[in-house]
Design an enzyme around this catalytic site. Structure first.
Site, PDB file in Angstrom:
ATOM      1  N   HIS A 191      95.681 152.224  31.991  1.00 22.44           N
ATOM      2  CA  HIS A 191      95.992 153.269  31.010  1.00 22.44           C
ATOM      3  C   HIS A 191      94.947 153.342  29.899  1.00 22.44           C
ATOM      4  O   HIS A 191      94.704 154.396  29.326  1.00 22.44           O
ATOM      5  CB  HIS A 191      97.411 153.089  30.468  1.00 22.44           C
ATOM      6  CG  HIS A 191      98.428 153.558  31.455  1.00 22.44           C
ATOM      7  ND1 HIS A 191      99.178 152.697  32.204  1.00 22.44           N
ATOM      8  CD2 HIS A 191      98.742 154.803  31.863  1.00 22.44           C
ATOM      9  CE1 HIS A 191      99.940 153.404  33.029  1.00 22.44           C
ATOM     10  NE2 HIS A 191      99.698 154.677  32.833  1.00 22.44           N
ATOM     11  N   ARG A 298     101.944 162.948  29.240  1.00 26.29           N
ATOM     12  CA  ARG A 298     102.444 161.562  29.205  1.00 26.29           C
ATOM     13  C   ARG A 298     103.118 161.320  27.850  1.00 26.29           C
ATOM     14  O   ARG A 298     102.506 160.803  26.920  1.00 26.29           O
ATOM     15  CB  ARG A 298     101.293 160.572  29.379  1.00 26.29           C
ATOM     16  CG  ARG A 298     100.645 160.575  30.753  1.00 26.29           C
ATOM     17  CD  ARG A 298      99.577 159.493  30.834  1.00 26.29           C
ATOM     18  NE  ARG A 298      99.153 159.205  32.176  1.00 26.29           N
ATOM     19  CZ  ARG A 298      98.050 159.703  32.757  1.00 26.29           C
ATOM     20  NH1 ARG A 298      97.262 160.520  32.087  1.00 26.29           N
ATOM     21  NH2 ARG A 298      97.740 159.372  33.994  1.00 26.29           N
ATOM     22  N   ARG A 334     106.518 165.103  31.218  1.00 28.24           N
ATOM     23  CA  ARG A 334     107.042 163.942  31.941  1.00 28.24           C
ATOM     24  C   ARG A 334     107.871 163.113  30.962  1.00 28.24           C
ATOM     25  O   ARG A 334     107.409 162.810  29.866  1.00 28.24           O
ATOM     26  CB  ARG A 334     105.891 163.102  32.486  1.00 28.24           C
ATOM     27  CG  ARG A 334     106.411 161.822  33.116  1.00 28.24           C
ATOM     28  CD  ARG A 334     105.331 161.036  33.775  1.00 28.24           C
ATOM     29  NE  ARG A 334     104.552 160.249  32.826  1.00 28.24           N
ATOM     30  CZ  ARG A 334     103.563 159.444  33.181  1.00 28.24           C
ATOM     31  NH1 ARG A 334     103.222 159.355  34.456  1.00 28.24           N
ATOM     32  NH2 ARG A 334     102.911 158.737  32.292  1.00 28.24           N
ATOM     33  N   GLU A 433     105.261 158.126  43.312  1.00 29.15           N
ATOM     34  CA  GLU A 433     104.301 157.093  42.882  1.00 29.15           C
ATOM     35  C   GLU A 433     104.505 155.764  43.598  1.00 29.15           C
ATOM     36  O   GLU A 433     103.836 154.783  43.289  1.00 29.15           O
ATOM     37  CB  GLU A 433     104.449 156.823  41.384  1.00 29.15           C
ATOM     38  CG  GLU A 433     104.490 158.039  40.520  1.00 29.15           C
ATOM     39  CD  GLU A 433     104.388 157.698  39.055  1.00 29.15           C
ATOM     40  OE1 GLU A 433     103.271 157.415  38.586  1.00 29.15           O
ATOM     41  OE2 GLU A 433     105.426 157.694  38.368  1.00 29.15           O
ATOM     42  N   ASN A 456      97.721 156.934  40.939  1.00 28.75           N
ATOM     43  CA  ASN A 456      97.365 155.668  40.272  1.00 28.75           C
ATOM     44  C   ASN A 456      98.361 154.575  40.645  1.00 28.75           C
ATOM     45  O   ASN A 456      97.982 153.465  41.030  1.00 28.75           O
ATOM     46  CB  ASN A 456      97.363 155.830  38.753  1.00 28.75           C
ATOM     47  CG  ASN A 456      96.453 156.945  38.299  1.00 28.75           C
ATOM     48  OD1 ASN A 456      95.553 157.312  39.016  1.00 28.75           O
ATOM     49  ND2 ASN A 456      96.704 157.474  37.127  1.00 28.75           N
ATOM     50  N   ASP A 457      99.636 154.922  40.508  1.00 29.11           N
ATOM     51  CA  ASP A 457     100.651 153.934  40.860  1.00 29.11           C
ATOM     52  C   ASP A 457     100.848 153.850  42.366  1.00 29.11           C
ATOM     53  O   ASP A 457     101.080 152.762  42.900  1.00 29.11           O
ATOM     54  CB  ASP A 457     101.982 154.268  40.171  1.00 29.11           C
ATOM     55  CG  ASP A 457     101.977 153.777  38.732  1.00 29.11           C
ATOM     56  OD1 ASP A 457     101.550 152.635  38.509  1.00 29.11           O
ATOM     57  OD2 ASP A 457     102.397 154.534  37.835  1.00 29.11           O
ATOM     58  N   ARG A 467      96.491 147.812  39.112  1.00 26.34           N
ATOM     59  CA  ARG A 467      95.492 148.831  38.750  1.00 26.34           C
ATOM     60  C   ARG A 467      94.652 148.459  37.539  1.00 26.34           C
ATOM     61  O   ARG A 467      93.611 149.065  37.296  1.00 26.34           O
ATOM     62  CB  ARG A 467      96.180 150.188  38.532  1.00 26.34           C
ATOM     63  CG  ARG A 467      97.187 150.182  37.407  1.00 26.34           C
ATOM     64  CD  ARG A 467      98.091 151.403  37.456  1.00 26.34           C
ATOM     65  NE  ARG A 467      97.655 152.455  36.571  1.00 26.34           N
ATOM     66  CZ  ARG A 467      98.363 153.534  36.271  1.00 26.34           C
ATOM     67  NH1 ARG A 467      99.554 153.720  36.815  1.00 26.34           N
ATOM     68  NH2 ARG A 467      97.908 154.434  35.452  1.00 26.34           N
ATOM     69  N   CYS A 504      98.414 164.437  40.423  1.00 24.52           N
ATOM     70  CA  CYS A 504      98.020 164.255  39.018  1.00 24.52           C
ATOM     71  C   CYS A 504      97.437 162.878  38.713  1.00 24.52           C
ATOM     72  O   CYS A 504      97.124 162.579  37.570  1.00 24.52           O
ATOM     73  CB  CYS A 504      99.197 164.532  38.091  1.00 24.52           C
ATOM     74  SG  CYS A 504     100.517 163.344  38.246  1.00 24.52           S
TER      75      CYS A 504
HETATM   76  C1  PEP Z   1      99.975 157.925  38.254  1.00 25.59           C
HETATM   77  O1  PEP Z   1     100.555 156.850  38.388  1.00 25.59           O
HETATM   78  O2  PEP Z   1      99.160 158.376  39.085  1.00 25.59           O
HETATM   79  C2  PEP Z   1     100.212 158.737  37.056  1.00 25.59           C
HETATM   80  C3  PEP Z   1      99.670 159.932  36.939  1.00 25.59           C
HETATM   81  O3  PEP Z   1     100.963 158.197  36.055  1.00 25.59           O
HETATM   82  P1  PEP Z   1     100.366 157.103  35.019  1.00 25.59           P
HETATM   83  O4  PEP Z   1      98.891 157.019  35.231  1.00 25.59           O
HETATM   84  O5  PEP Z   1     100.723 157.553  33.651  1.00 25.59           O
HETATM   85  O6  PEP Z   1     101.091 155.857  35.434  1.00 25.59           O
HETATM   86 MG    MG Z   2     102.263 156.415  37.128  1.00 29.69          MG
END
Ligand code: PEP
Ligand code: MG
Length: 549
Positions: A191, A298, A334, A433, A456-457, A467, A504
């Site tokens: 993040h 977010r 979100r 996710e 990402n998740d 990550r 996303c």
């Molecule tokens: C993701 O997990 O891809 C996502 C967009 O949410 P975040 O990066 O805020 O966990």
């Molecule tokens: Mg996420």
């Protein structure tokens, strides 16, 4: 001059003096003193040693009566260093010859000694480096005392160098003065990296031991395009980088010129490009860069940069501000994705053993209903201001999806009772996710107006790769066949159920994956605002025929 290679996470070039932030947020700039001040600074060094010895001797005495043993040994080692006259002399000589402050001389000398220990690949020696850092901190605490400075009060441009930074710290940086970030730890989709990208601050992470090679005040170049950090560059390197930086800025301006043009492939397929934001003021940047709405807001960042929980009015105002930029375009809000690396750990009495597998995201909301309902109340109130949609993060099964919607309906009833207007047909979607959600996407699609794939998740949980952990960053891959299969399943299930689908995660901001995603059937992409022009340029230069090959 020393060149370190890490992972480029936010593009651009930064050249400025470094500011080292350790876990206690000390900043040690290279500040010069006048010759007559020498003796005062040297005396400050001596006092700091004397006070540190006094403090440690007291601590050692307490250990004598209680646990003794190991801790006492550590204190004894530290005391030996503090009594070492040659160490003190090295520091005072530096003040004398270079005309630097006591803090700077302590920090530079101790880090220089520590770096010698860490170069030897031996566990015992590495521990000695840890001792040296501990002693450095103890001395700096004595020297800085109440004078300790805060990164919030910068007055000159700096590059921030740190072991690691939290998303909250990063979000709080003053963009006017913080020109670049470089950290030992971290990964591309941590993040902290995401925030750096959103704020358009060049950043490189996973540099492993950078903090051992840099002293506060050293000139540092952060090359966020190639993932390089250059410590104390020579004049020729600085000149080349200044030129390169100028070219990069010009290229960005050129790309900005396609802002008004649609994201359409050469054979006429229209793609919708939306922006990911963390703060309402970024909505303007999305618009400037040619985004057509917000695909991921977010909202948890509302919690991250304040001391108390946001009120419903705080939520409402933030949403109203965002919607005012995109009045007739989608704004996907979100619900808070707290937990894991965001906020809740520092508030917990005992941290969770596996926070990324713990009480995060929608799970946290479902156990903190007051907080969740406050947010939903605010989103629904704001829903009459524009084309607002709600999105629930980290849904792992149908029960969580149904439960979240039930709570939303409870809040709708409250609003009805209060005679407050809201959009009764508001679209409600979920993020995919986790592998479990991807595998039951066809079932989840029955209860959702849209899906957004959070790669990402999804990658982290599919490949069992943290990550944000630089030690396993080479295993984190968007192109892994297991990840691609899951993405394909979700796209196909969304199409079958005739619901909207977007992507996303950061994968959508990476130029090398755009054709692949188009070929797999993605038509809506939400990404970090600075990358919007480049991604649009790629879309405008390909045909769907080639993308599906
Ligand atoms: C993701 O997990 O891809 C996502 C967009 O949410 P975040 O990066 O805020 O966990
Ligand atoms: Mg996420």
């Amino acid at each position: 001059m020393e060149i370190k290679k890490g992972i480029a996470v936010s593009p651009g070039i930064a050249i400025a003096k470094s500011l080292i932030i350790d876990s206690e947020d000390y900043r040690i700039p290279r500040r010069l003193i006048k010759a007559p001040q020498r003796m005062t600074e040297i005396q400050r060094v001596r006092n700091a040693f004397k006070d540190a010895i006094g403090e440690l001797t007291q601590l050692e005495a307490v250990q004598d009566q209680t646990e003794g043993g190991k801790i006492k040994d550590i204190f004894a080692v530290h005391l030996r260093y503090l009594h070492d006259r040659s160490l003190r002399k090295r520091i005072t000589d530096l003040v004398h010859s270079e005309l630097v402050t006591a803090e700077y001389a302590v920090s530079t000398t101790m880090r220089w000694i520590a770096s010698h220990f860490t170069k030897v690949k031996d566990a015992y020696m590495s521990e000695r480096a840890t001792d040296i850092y501990d002693i450095e901190r103890r001395l700096l605490r004595q020297l800085l005392g109440k004078k300790r400075e805060d990164v919030e009060h910068l007055t000159e441009e700096v590059t921030i160098v740190a072991r690691e930074l939290s998303p909250t710290q990063t979000a709080g940086f003053n963009r006017k003065f913080v020109k670049g970030l470089a950290t030992d730890a971290g990964g591309r989709t941590s993040h902290t990296a995401i925030v750096a990208r959103s704020l358009a601050i060049p950043a490189v992470v996973a540099l492993e031991d950078l903090t051992e090679c840099v002293s506060g005040g050293d000139t540092v170049i952060i090359d966020g395009n190639r993932g390089l950090v250059i410590v104390n560059p020579d004049d020729e390197t600085i000149r080349q980088y200044e030129e390169y930086s100028q070219e990069f800025i010009e290229l960005e301006h050129k790309l900005d010129a396609i802002r008004q043009k649609p994201a359409v492939t050469r054979d006429g397929v229209r793609i919708t490009l939306l922006g990911n934001i963390e703060f309402p003021d970024e909505a303007e940047l999305v618009l400037q860069k040619g985004g057509e709405g917000i695909g991921l807001y977010r909202t948890e960042f509302l919690y991250l940069n304040r001391k108390s929980e946001p009120t419903e009015e705080d939520h409402y105002q933030a949403y109203a501000e965002t919607i005012s930029v995109f009045k007739h375009r989608p704004v996907i809000i979100r619900t808070v994705d707290l937990g894991a690396d965001k906020y809740t750990q520092s508030k917990r009495f005992a941290p969770e053993p596996n926070p990324f597998l713990g009480l995060r995201s929608i799970r946290f909301c479902l156990q903190n209903l007051m907080m969740f309902k406050t947010q939903l109340h605010a989103i629904l109130r704001a829903s009459v201001l524009g084309e607002v949609k709600i999105m629930f993060p980290l849904i792992t099964n149908i029960q969580e999806s149904m439960q979240s919607k039930m709570i939303l309906h409870d809040v709708m009833e409250d609003l009805d009772e209060e005679s407050i207007a809201y959009n009764k047909n508001i679209q409600v979607g979920i993020m995919i996710e986790t592998p479990s959600a991807a595998l039951v996407a066809s079932t989840l699609a029955r209860d959702a107006d849209f899906f957004s794939i959070g790669t990402n998740d999804l990658i982290q949980y599919t490949l069992a790769v943290d990550r944000g952990n630089e030690l396993v960053s080479t295993l984190y891959s968007s192109a892994d066949p297991a990840v691609l299969r899951l993405i394909r399943t979700v796209i196909q299930d969304a199409h079958k159920a005739q619901i909207d689908l977007s992507i996303c995660g950061e994968m959508a901001s990476e130029p090398e994956y755009i054709m692949l995603l188009l070929g797999m059937g993605v038509r809506t992409i939400s990404l970090t605002p600075p990358m919007l022009p480049e991604i649009k340029q790629i879309i405008r230069s390909v045909t769907m025929e080639i993308a599906t090959m």
